[in-house]
Design a protein around this motif. Structure first.
Motif, PDB file in Angstrom:
ATOM      1  N   LEU A 108      -3.424  32.701 -54.503  1.00  0.00           N
ATOM      2  CA  LEU A 108      -3.786  31.539 -55.335  1.00  0.00           C
ATOM      3  C   LEU A 108      -5.270  31.559 -55.678  1.00  0.00           C
ATOM      4  O   LEU A 108      -5.669  31.272 -56.800  1.00  0.00           O
ATOM      5  CB  LEU A 108      -3.483  30.233 -54.600  1.00  0.00           C
ATOM      6  N   SER A 109      -6.071  31.891 -54.661  1.00  0.00           N
ATOM      7  CA  SER A 109      -7.516  31.916 -54.852  1.00  0.00           C
ATOM      8  C   SER A 109      -7.900  32.939 -55.927  1.00  0.00           C
ATOM      9  O   SER A 109      -8.732  32.672 -56.796  1.00  0.00           O
ATOM     10  CB  SER A 109      -8.190  32.252 -53.523  1.00  0.00           C
ATOM     11  N   TYR A 110      -7.272  34.087 -55.874  1.00  0.00           N
ATOM     12  CA  TYR A 110      -7.542  35.159 -56.845  1.00  0.00           C
ATOM     13  C   TYR A 110      -7.079  34.742 -58.242  1.00  0.00           C
ATOM     14  O   TYR A 110      -7.809  34.844 -59.214  1.00  0.00           O
ATOM     15  CB  TYR A 110      -6.819  36.432 -56.384  1.00  0.00           C
ATOM     16  N   LYS A 111      -5.854  34.212 -58.282  1.00  0.00           N
ATOM     17  CA  LYS A 111      -5.263  33.877 -59.577  1.00  0.00           C
ATOM     18  C   LYS A 111      -6.020  32.735 -60.272  1.00  0.00           C
ATOM     19  O   LYS A 111      -6.297  32.795 -61.452  1.00  0.00           O
ATOM     20  CB  LYS A 111      -3.804  33.490 -59.357  1.00  0.00           C
ATOM     21  N   PHE A 112      -6.329  31.682 -59.509  1.00  0.00           N
ATOM     22  CA  PHE A 112      -6.959  30.504 -60.119  1.00  0.00           C
ATOM     23  C   PHE A 112      -8.475  30.494 -59.973  1.00  0.00           C
ATOM     24  O   PHE A 112      -9.136  29.542 -60.378  1.00  0.00           O
ATOM     25  CB  PHE A 112      -6.387  29.219 -59.511  1.00  0.00           C
ATOM     26  N   GLN A 113      -9.020  31.546 -59.326  1.00  0.00           N
ATOM     27  CA  GLN A 113     -10.484  31.618 -59.129  1.00  0.00           C
ATOM     28  C   GLN A 113     -11.024  30.364 -58.419  1.00  0.00           C
ATOM     29  O   GLN A 113     -11.975  29.720 -58.890  1.00  0.00           O
ATOM     30  CB  GLN A 113     -11.186  31.814 -60.481  1.00  0.00           C
ATOM     31  N   LYS A 114     -10.378  30.008 -57.298  1.00  0.00           N
ATOM     32  CA  LYS A 114     -10.821  28.847 -56.514  1.00  0.00           C
ATOM     33  C   LYS A 114     -11.291  29.314 -55.148  1.00  0.00           C
ATOM     34  O   LYS A 114     -10.647  30.166 -54.519  1.00  0.00           O
ATOM     35  CB  LYS A 114      -9.669  27.856 -56.304  1.00  0.00           C
ATOM     36  N   PRO A 115     -12.393  28.759 -54.637  1.00  0.00           N
ATOM     37  CA  PRO A 115     -12.875  29.166 -53.313  1.00  0.00           C
ATOM     38  C   PRO A 115     -11.979  28.667 -52.189  1.00  0.00           C
ATOM     39  O   PRO A 115     -11.315  27.634 -52.314  1.00  0.00           O
ATOM     40  CB  PRO A 115     -14.251  28.515 -53.218  1.00  0.00           C
ATOM     41  N   LEU A 116     -12.001  29.401 -51.091  1.00  0.00           N
ATOM     42  CA  LEU A 116     -11.147  29.085 -49.944  1.00  0.00           C
ATOM     43  C   LEU A 116     -11.953  28.427 -48.830  1.00  0.00           C
ATOM     44  O   LEU A 116     -13.126  28.732 -48.628  1.00  0.00           O
ATOM     45  CB  LEU A 116     -10.536  30.381 -49.403  1.00  0.00           C
ATOM     46  N   LEU A 117     -11.285  27.551 -48.097  1.00  0.00           N
ATOM     47  CA  LEU A 117     -11.865  26.977 -46.876  1.00  0.00           C
ATOM     48  C   LEU A 117     -10.958  27.400 -45.726  1.00  0.00           C
ATOM     49  O   LEU A 117      -9.768  27.044 -45.708  1.00  0.00           O
ATOM     50  CB  LEU A 117     -11.909  25.448 -46.977  1.00  0.00           C
ATOM     51  N   ALA A 118     -11.498  28.188 -44.791  1.00  0.00           N
ATOM     52  CA  ALA A 118     -10.705  28.666 -43.648  1.00  0.00           C
ATOM     53  C   ALA A 118     -10.711  27.579 -42.584  1.00  0.00           C
ATOM     54  O   ALA A 118     -11.754  27.221 -42.047  1.00  0.00           O
ATOM     55  CB  ALA A 118     -11.313  29.954 -43.108  1.00  0.00           C
ATOM     56  N   VAL A 119      -9.535  27.033 -42.275  1.00  0.00           N
ATOM     57  CA  VAL A 119      -9.465  25.867 -41.379  1.00  0.00           C
ATOM     58  C   VAL A 119      -8.833  26.229 -40.039  1.00  0.00           C
ATOM     59  O   VAL A 119      -7.849  26.965 -39.973  1.00  0.00           O
ATOM     60  CB  VAL A 119      -8.652  24.729 -42.053  1.00  0.00           C
ATOM     61  N   ASN A 120      -9.430  25.671 -38.983  1.00  0.00           N
ATOM     62  CA  ASN A 120      -8.852  25.775 -37.649  1.00  0.00           C
ATOM     63  C   ASN A 120      -7.791  24.669 -37.525  1.00  0.00           C
ATOM     64  O   ASN A 120      -8.077  23.491 -37.755  1.00  0.00           O
ATOM     65  CB  ASN A 120      -9.965  25.584 -36.601  1.00  0.00           C
ATOM     66  N   HIS A 121      -6.594  25.065 -37.164  1.00  0.00           N
ATOM     67  CA  HIS A 121      -5.466  24.128 -37.066  1.00  0.00           C
ATOM     68  C   HIS A 121      -5.802  22.917 -36.171  1.00  0.00           C
ATOM     69  O   HIS A 121      -5.418  21.779 -36.462  1.00  0.00           O
ATOM     70  CB  HIS A 121      -4.270  24.891 -36.492  1.00  0.00           C
ATOM     71  N   LEU A 122      -6.544  23.175 -35.105  1.00  0.00           N
ATOM     72  CA  LEU A 122      -6.865  22.102 -34.145  1.00  0.00           C
ATOM     73  C   LEU A 122      -7.821  21.078 -34.753  1.00  0.00           C
ATOM     74  O   LEU A 122      -7.765  19.892 -34.446  1.00  0.00           O
ATOM     75  CB  LEU A 122      -7.471  22.691 -32.867  1.00  0.00           C
TER      76      LEU A 122
END
Ligand code: KG4
Ligand code: ZN
Length: 348
Positions: A108-122
């Motif tokens: 999705l990030s590649y296709k829509f050129q949106k930055p990612l936020l890596a989240v810790n589940h906890l």
């Protein structure tokens, strides 16, 4: 300013996607508006195995994640243009399951050129009570707050010095509380997941409770250990020969009380030692009404404000992941750098 975050969660046996609108005003907690929240639960699939089978979980996530994404797109026309960030659970969790969400987020990030936020589940569970939408008064969130996370994989007490700044003061040395509910339910032949069914059985009990330990409540630290409690249940069961149903009801109530007492004793100690004014709670086990009632009582006794998620947000969901993406104050990352971690410390 408003930010729209698409949250994605596949760390265990729920596939979840949500779109959350965050008003980043000057308030302590931003205004949060859940525009769409979708969950596909695999509980029934895993129930016949008595627990989550990682490879089957991954297969189901692959099947469901596209369906949920299409549902959100239908509910929110022009979704692609509206998303500002994509928040994705990168751990801790089951690796095959995590990878499905992580790869979906990369695409999705590649296709829509949106930055990612890596989240810790906890971190998601820790902030799930903020999804309740009630605006918090200043005195209701005072740092350091105490975080209590009680889920199927974790039981942790955390000093929350600020958003994104955590100090773990206690954790389970073996089984998590939710895991103990699941294992004891298996011993009692009550099915999976154990929490809800043990709670249901416990409500029917009218006999005196069976004597069970409150593990690690006499030691001078904040760690937990629930494996011994499960073994104590096993030994006690061997001594009962009367009506099986009554024994199950009695044991369910006794085990639930022992687990909750243990959590309350440790939490109380930490509230006092660190002079805490705010208790933040989250995780699947918070759906347990007896635990909720005891936490309310504790909060009143100790004069702290208790933030507890709605029951619907106790279990795994993607709205809490979207919110943690914002509140966790992490840098955005690109799809090339995104990866999953089976074990991931809350501080990372
Ligand atoms: O947070 P969660 O959905 O998944 C993890 O991150 O682990 O927690 C799932 C756990 C399971 O062990 C389940 O038995 C427990 O939460 N649980 C409960 C209740 N509902 C779910 N435990 C006690 N009482 C409940 N009502
Ligand atoms: Zn969880």
């Amino acid at each position: 300013m408003t930010i729209k975050i698409l949250g994605i969660e596949t760390s265990c046996d729920e596939t979840a996607l949500a779109l959350v609108n965050i008003e980043t005003n000057k308030k302590l907690i931003p205004e949060i508006n859940i525009l769409s929240d979708k969950i596909a639960s695999q509980v029934e699939l895993h129930a016949s195995y008595g627990g989550v089978v990682p490879s089957l979980a991954a297969r189901e996530h692959v099947k469901n994640i596209d369906i949920l994404f299409k549902e959100i797109k239908k509910e929110v026309p022009g979704l692609e243009d509206k998303i500002d960030h994509i928040a994705i659970t990168v751990g801790p969790g089951l690796m095959p399951a995590l990878l499905v969400g992580v790869n979906f987020a990369k695409a999705l990030s590649y296709k829509f050129q949106k930055p990612l936020l890596a989240v810790n589940h906890l971190e998601g569970h820790l902030f799930s009570s903020f999804l309740n939408n009630a605006s918090l008064k200043k005195e209701e969130l005072i740092f350091p707050a105490l975080g209590l996370i009680v889920s199927g994989g974790h039981t942790e007490l955390v000093l929350v010095h600020n958003f994104g700044n955590y100090e773990i003061i206690g954790e389970t040395l073996d089984d998590a509380a939710g895991e103990a509910f699941d294992k004891v339910a298996r011993l009692l032949d009550l099915g999976y997941p154990g929490g809800p069914v043990i709670e249901k059985f416990a409500l029917r009990n009218s006999q005196p409770l069976i004597d069970l330990p409150r593990p690690m409540t006499k030691v001078d630290n904040y760690n937990f250990s629930f494996a011994g409690l499960k073994t104590a249940v096993l030994y006690k069961l061997a001594n009962f020969k009367k009506d099986k149903k009554l024994v199950k009801i009695n044991m369910a109530a006794s085990f639930q009380k022992a687990t909750i007492d243990t959590i309350i004793i440790k939490t109380k100690k930490a509230l006092q030692e660190f002079n805490i004014k705010t208790l933040l709670t989250g995780g699947g086990v918070l759906a347990n009404q007896a635990l909720r009632d005891d936490l309310q009582e504790l909060a009143q006794q100790e004069n702290v404000s208790l933030l507890m998620p709605k029951k619907a947000f106790c279990g795994d969901n993607a709205s809490m992941i979207a919110l943690a993406g914002y509140l966790g104050k992490k840098q955005t990352t690109s799809w090339q750098n995104l990866t999953a971690y089976a074990n991931l410390d809350l501080r990372k």
